[in-house]
Design an enzyme around this catalytic site. Sequence first.
Site, mmCIF file in Angstrom:
data_model
loop_
_atom_site.group_PDB
_atom_site.id
_atom_site.type_symbol
_atom_site.label_atom_id
_atom_site.label_comp_id
_atom_site.label_asym_id
_atom_site.label_seq_id
_atom_site.Cartn_x
_atom_site.Cartn_y
_atom_site.Cartn_z
ATOM 1 N N ALA A 100 36.788 -4.728 -28.271
ATOM 2 C CA ALA A 100 35.931 -4.118 -27.280
ATOM 3 C C ALA A 100 36.615 -4.002 -25.784
ATOM 4 O O ALA A 100 35.844 -3.678 -24.990
ATOM 5 C CB ALA A 100 34.852 -5.162 -26.976
ATOM 6 N N GLY A 101 38.027 -4.223 -25.804
ATOM 7 C CA GLY A 101 38.670 -4.014 -24.615
ATOM 8 C C GLY A 101 38.693 -5.353 -23.645
ATOM 9 O O GLY A 101 38.840 -5.242 -22.695
ATOM 10 N N LEU A 102 38.178 -6.344 -24.242
ATOM 11 C CA LEU A 102 38.188 -7.542 -23.560
ATOM 12 C C LEU A 102 39.556 -8.461 -23.964
ATOM 13 O O LEU A 102 39.172 -9.685 -23.394
ATOM 14 C CB LEU A 102 36.922 -8.185 -24.018
ATOM 15 C CG LEU A 102 35.590 -7.586 -23.665
ATOM 16 C CD1 LEU A 102 34.339 -8.117 -24.180
ATOM 17 C CD2 LEU A 102 35.278 -7.164 -22.349
ATOM 18 N N GLY A 103 40.318 -7.990 -24.105
ATOM 19 C CA GLY A 103 41.627 -8.818 -24.232
ATOM 20 C C GLY A 103 41.477 -9.946 -25.355
ATOM 21 O O GLY A 103 42.082 -11.057 -25.160
ATOM 22 N N SER A 105 42.984 -10.185 -28.540
ATOM 23 C CA SER A 105 44.231 -10.388 -29.260
ATOM 24 C C SER A 105 45.195 -11.271 -28.214
ATOM 25 O O SER A 105 45.811 -12.039 -28.437
ATOM 26 C CB SER A 105 44.787 -9.155 -29.667
ATOM 27 O OG SER A 105 45.015 -8.260 -28.825
ATOM 28 N N ALA A 106 45.058 -10.914 -26.821
ATOM 29 C CA ALA A 106 46.064 -11.474 -25.949
ATOM 30 C C ALA A 106 45.560 -12.938 -25.766
ATOM 31 O O ALA A 106 46.417 -13.481 -25.682
ATOM 32 C CB ALA A 106 46.090 -10.747 -24.881
ATOM 33 N N ALA A 107 44.038 -12.970 -25.486
ATOM 34 C CA ALA A 107 43.724 -14.482 -25.343
ATOM 35 C C ALA A 107 44.053 -15.442 -26.531
ATOM 36 O O ALA A 107 44.568 -16.453 -26.377
ATOM 37 C CB ALA A 107 42.148 -14.588 -25.580
ATOM 38 N N ASP A 148 46.405 -7.956 -20.327
ATOM 39 C CA ASP A 148 45.532 -8.765 -21.000
ATOM 40 C C ASP A 148 46.114 -10.093 -21.086
ATOM 41 O O ASP A 148 45.801 -11.302 -20.840
ATOM 42 C CB ASP A 148 45.383 -8.368 -22.404
ATOM 43 C CG ASP A 148 44.497 -7.012 -22.353
ATOM 44 O OD1 ASP A 148 44.119 -6.367 -21.125
ATOM 45 O OD2 ASP A 148 44.100 -6.718 -23.426
HETATM 46 O O1 PMV Z 1 40.381 -0.386 -23.237
HETATM 47 P P1 PMV Z 1 41.202 -1.506 -22.719
HETATM 48 O O2 PMV Z 1 40.213 -2.601 -22.048
HETATM 49 O O3 PMV Z 1 42.500 -2.120 -23.235
HETATM 50 O O4 PMV Z 1 41.768 -0.771 -21.184
HETATM 51 C C1 PMV Z 1 42.439 0.393 -21.177
HETATM 52 C C2 PMV Z 1 42.788 0.608 -19.723
HETATM 53 C C3 PMV Z 1 43.475 1.978 -19.446
HETATM 54 O O5 PMV Z 1 43.608 1.949 -17.987
HETATM 55 C C4 PMV Z 1 42.383 2.978 -19.823
HETATM 56 C C5 PMV Z 1 44.567 2.122 -20.105
HETATM 57 C C6 PMV Z 1 45.734 1.578 -19.714
HETATM 58 O O6 PMV Z 1 46.669 1.188 -20.371
HETATM 59 O O7 PMV Z 1 46.025 0.928 -18.626
#
Ligand code: PMV
Length: 320
Positions: A100-103, A105-107, A148
């Site tokens: 979901a783009g909330l990091g 895997s990094a956490a 992340d």
């Molecule tokens: O999808 P996320 O939350 O991993 O974020 C991507 C962020 C971008 O700026 C769109 C891409 C990047 O590598 O910075």
Amino acid sequence: MIDCVARAPGKIILLGEHWVVHGARAIAAAIGLYARAIGSRSHEDGIVVRSRELGVTEDISRECKVFCNLREAVNFLAKTSGREPWPANIVIESDIPMGAGLGSSAAVAVAFSACYAALGGLSLDFSLISRAAYESEKIVHGRPSGIDNTVATYGGFMIYHKERGFTPLSDVRTENIRLLVIDTGIPRSTGKAVALFSKRLNVLGAIGYRLLNIADSIVDETVRALKEGDPAKIGLMMDVAHGLLNAMGVSHEALEEVVHLARRLGAYGAKLTGAGMGGTAIALVSESNADIITKELVRKGYKVYDVEIGVGGVTYEGSS
Ligand code: PMV
């Protein structure tokens, strides 16, 4: 016996996603959703990793299918301390939604690295843990920015610039504000969104670069508002940032529904976060209206996480 419990937070991008790829700054923040690594020393050979969520157990010292990323963190920690990898048993659990783009895997990588380091008798060294987690992230994401793992390690708020790196933001005032992290459930692809945005920026030419400068100035104004504890101003900046991202083509009908609904119900501001074209939105709300807005979004079928923003980074929760 449990010898260590390490916890690391997820992240959101408050502002500046996409623009950051093209040289502007972004602000990222740690959020109160966590991954945990619960470890015990092992007298047998092997580095056994088990994920509660995935229901998978692997001895990554022998072979890996799922946790090859974490093996990179292990190798990094062993190499930098001039030793062979040491045996361990580590269970991983996480309340951060995956993909979901909330990091998430990094956490996980940060919590895992902190726990593995502790089991090897290393003291908590943020820089080492963050770099170990970055090695892990390279397996998951190819060439990640490092946002992340940095935020999961150090916590708080961070300004990120491609060339200048990370600057932690101090003295941020977040009293009485909450962040709603709203998962639209629409699958997203960061690669596709980055490609679409870049193409449009290119087509727009000079106009695109003026927008980039505006996106970068929004960061300055937001930093001021964060330090002054002015949620109305932060929210306004989020709305403007979302408008620009929408103009660049990376919003989505569901994201639009979410941000409009949140604003109508009294959020200070709302925007997509991360790659867009689906995925996740964030809404800045007051403690008093967080519940009402959450209920309404849930009624519409969205998954909502009501979290603190700017929480601390990796910590040990205690050992026995
Ligand atoms: O999808 P996320 O939350 O991993 O974020 C991507 C962020 C971008 O700026 C769109 C891409 C990047 O590598 O910075």
